[in-house]
Design a protein around this motif. Sequence first.
Motif, PDB file in Angstrom:
ATOM      1  N   ASP A 534      11.068  29.370   5.111  1.00  0.00           N
ATOM      2  CA  ASP A 534      11.996  29.816   4.705  1.00  0.00           C
ATOM      3  C   ASP A 534      12.249  31.177   4.659  1.00  0.00           C
ATOM      4  O   ASP A 534      11.347  31.686   3.929  1.00  0.00           O
ATOM      5  CB  ASP A 534      12.877  29.058   3.261  1.00  0.00           C
ATOM      6  N   ASP A 536      13.459  33.930   3.827  1.00  0.00           N
ATOM      7  CA  ASP A 536      13.838  34.599   2.164  1.00  0.00           C
ATOM      8  C   ASP A 536      12.951  33.743   1.111  1.00  0.00           C
ATOM      9  O   ASP A 536      12.430  34.368  -0.020  1.00  0.00           O
ATOM     10  CB  ASP A 536      15.374  34.003   1.989  1.00  0.00           C
ATOM     11  N   THR A 537      12.783  32.892   1.426  1.00  0.00           N
ATOM     12  CA  THR A 537      12.393  32.130   0.130  1.00  0.00           C
ATOM     13  C   THR A 537      10.976  31.193  -0.239  1.00  0.00           C
ATOM     14  O   THR A 537      10.449  31.654  -0.652  1.00  0.00           O
ATOM     15  CB  THR A 537      13.153  30.395  -0.831  1.00  0.00           C
ATOM     16  N   LYS A 539       9.672  28.695   1.379  1.00  0.00           N
ATOM     17  CA  LYS A 539       9.502  27.180   0.730  1.00  0.00           C
ATOM     18  C   LYS A 539       9.462  26.890   1.686  1.00  0.00           C
ATOM     19  O   LYS A 539      10.232  26.798   2.908  1.00  0.00           O
ATOM     20  CB  LYS A 539      11.333  26.982   0.401  1.00  0.00           C
ATOM     21  N   THR A 541       9.360  23.392   4.247  1.00  0.00           N
ATOM     22  CA  THR A 541      11.245  21.835   4.253  1.00  0.00           C
ATOM     23  C   THR A 541       9.828  21.198   5.421  1.00  0.00           C
ATOM     24  O   THR A 541      10.058  22.071   6.729  1.00  0.00           O
ATOM     25  CB  THR A 541      11.753  22.535   4.482  1.00  0.00           C
ATOM     26  N   TYR A 565       8.045  31.105  11.900  1.00  0.00           N
ATOM     27  CA  TYR A 565       8.082  30.384  10.262  1.00  0.00           C
ATOM     28  C   TYR A 565       8.415  29.169  10.345  1.00  0.00           C
ATOM     29  O   TYR A 565       8.993  28.566  10.087  1.00  0.00           O
ATOM     30  CB  TYR A 565       9.824  31.514  10.629  1.00  0.00           C
ATOM     31  N   MET A 594      18.031  19.772   8.221  1.00  0.00           N
ATOM     32  CA  MET A 594      17.557  20.550   9.405  1.00  0.00           C
ATOM     33  C   MET A 594      18.207  20.305  10.874  1.00  0.00           C
ATOM     34  O   MET A 594      17.860  21.456  11.489  1.00  0.00           O
ATOM     35  CB  MET A 594      16.034  21.103   8.756  1.00  0.00           C
ATOM     36  N   SER A 608      16.287  37.672  10.410  1.00  0.00           N
ATOM     37  CA  SER A 608      15.173  37.008  10.252  1.00  0.00           C
ATOM     38  C   SER A 608      13.837  37.035  11.234  1.00  0.00           C
ATOM     39  O   SER A 608      12.509  37.251  10.878  1.00  0.00           O
ATOM     40  CB  SER A 608      15.152  35.779   9.717  1.00  0.00           C
TER      41      SER A 608
END
Length: 617
Positions: A534, A536-537, A539, A541, A565, A594, A608
Amino acid sequence: MHFKHRLFCYGLFFAIGTAILCGLGLDSDLAQAYCRENSRWIFLAVFAIAGVSAWDLYKFLQPAYTWNLRAAAARWPVILFVGFCTAFSLSREPFNYKVTADEYVLGVEAMAIHYEGRSDIAVSGYELGGVYRMLGGVVNKRPPVFVSLLSLVHDITGYRPQNVFYLNALIVGVFYIFLFVTANRFYGLNAAYFACSLFAAFPLFYQNASGGGFELLNLLLVLMFIWSSSIYIDKPEKTTQRFLILVAIILANTRYESAVFAGAAGIIILLGWIKRRSVIYDVSLYLAPLVMMTFLFRLSTFQDNFEGNWQIRAGMSPFSLEYFYDNLGHALNYFFAFSRGSTSFELIFILGLPCMIFMLYGKLKSMVREGISSCSVSVWVASVVVVFNFGVLLFYHWGQVDASEVSRLILPFALICVLSTCYLLFDQVKHILVSRILWGLLFICLFTISIPRAATANSSLSNYNVRRADWTIKVLNSLPPTSYVVASPDGLRLFLDKIQGVPIGLLNERARQLAFHYKLKTFTALVVQQFFVDPDTQKETVFPGDWLHPAYKTSIIAETTVRPYVITRFSRVDSVDEKLMEIPTKDLAPKNTMRDKGGDIKPISGDSVDKWMQNLP
């Protein structure tokens, strides 16, 4: 009408009716079983009959087409030129898979035909007793001509992953021969040299020439259809009609949209009968509907998995008016790209699009005023089919022809643009100044556009699926030599190199079976997964299709990033937790957030991507 002629017509109508009823009415499972077991033999028989028919046509056309040593020596400039165009096109990009889904699937199906004798796509592959075996399988939705031809190459030479590249290299050479012969026949020697030179300066042609797809075979067959149609209209006899029918059958079973050429062949045959003022009765007329029945059988795969095979999300339609305006913009963006990353050759479309309008109008006017002629009918009918298919593409949800996976569909359209240019500027205008300007523009564009684009190969190198698969194989080859089974999103690519593999989803369902083989030390399981990070975070996935059952305890071997990413992680399964493996996968798998069925991962925002670029060290 004579009794035997009436009987022939009744039999033909019966064959057509039977093909339609069986093709559309047969149970889906039976239709796919028929394709799986019989597609190979049907098309090997068609190839054999086409070979005999080509020899008969050669003898029929003599002495107009004489290929003895003395004639070949007189044509040495043409032979040298065609050889140079072939070598130049093949040398522009490295040989590798370019369109990952189609090319992997075609290669694996040809491999299954060669090893297992069945026409389907394997689910898993294992080495059993020193022999690579392909297990499971689903019927491919794609028409079977290319894979049947590729499997024949495997049968003759032995299986090699590189065989598909050798086959396409041969097709490139044959294509240039037919392009030269056809353009010379219709528009003269200067036009023939110019037509071949335009394709020799076309980066999209380079990309497909060094790839493993079926686009070049389809392009060659479109050109053969035009040539054989002109021969038939010139001399509507049983020999020329039979060859035209066989070319149309093979072309119609090469790509989905090429099936329209079967109807176009029927129109041309009727025009030949009108010109001859009699019907040409031949058994080959029965062959067309019976072979095309297998095409209808293959369509049943779309019924079984509509969203997956059309690659759409739930509620979407494959074709819609809503796609037209967006797709038209993408088409214009491709035709007039002027970008280093494009595979377009703008000169073909700048000249070809207006010339195509004049060609379609001019040849129709000529046919109305002067009657049926071989050049006018063959080129006009083929052009109408290609333009129709291009129009349908504009209403298709995957009709963005400036996307690298879709650009290949424009090759037949580019061929018509080239022939239209030759028609207007070499056959109608016939001015030496125009010819010199065209050759000057071609050489300028070749050295300023085509060669630099091919040298960078941005379109091919930007395919992250290919780079991910190549990286996986590189890591695997660096590991200690032992028996491995790899679960990877690029499983089909691994099968092509005879690497043992299984889908991650199937591995999740068969934890008990893997635990059994781990106790026997049969092999070590390796897993390749993708993780979305992610922006922003930060994280991680896991991609939905790459989720691994927690019963498998893994350790990381290597990681890489083939796109922003997204992390690709290569892991080893160290052990299997026998308690966790009792819990069904459906009770543990996270909810898919997703990707929808048939869709790709959620797109990353432009902000992004900008942030990713701005923070490069």
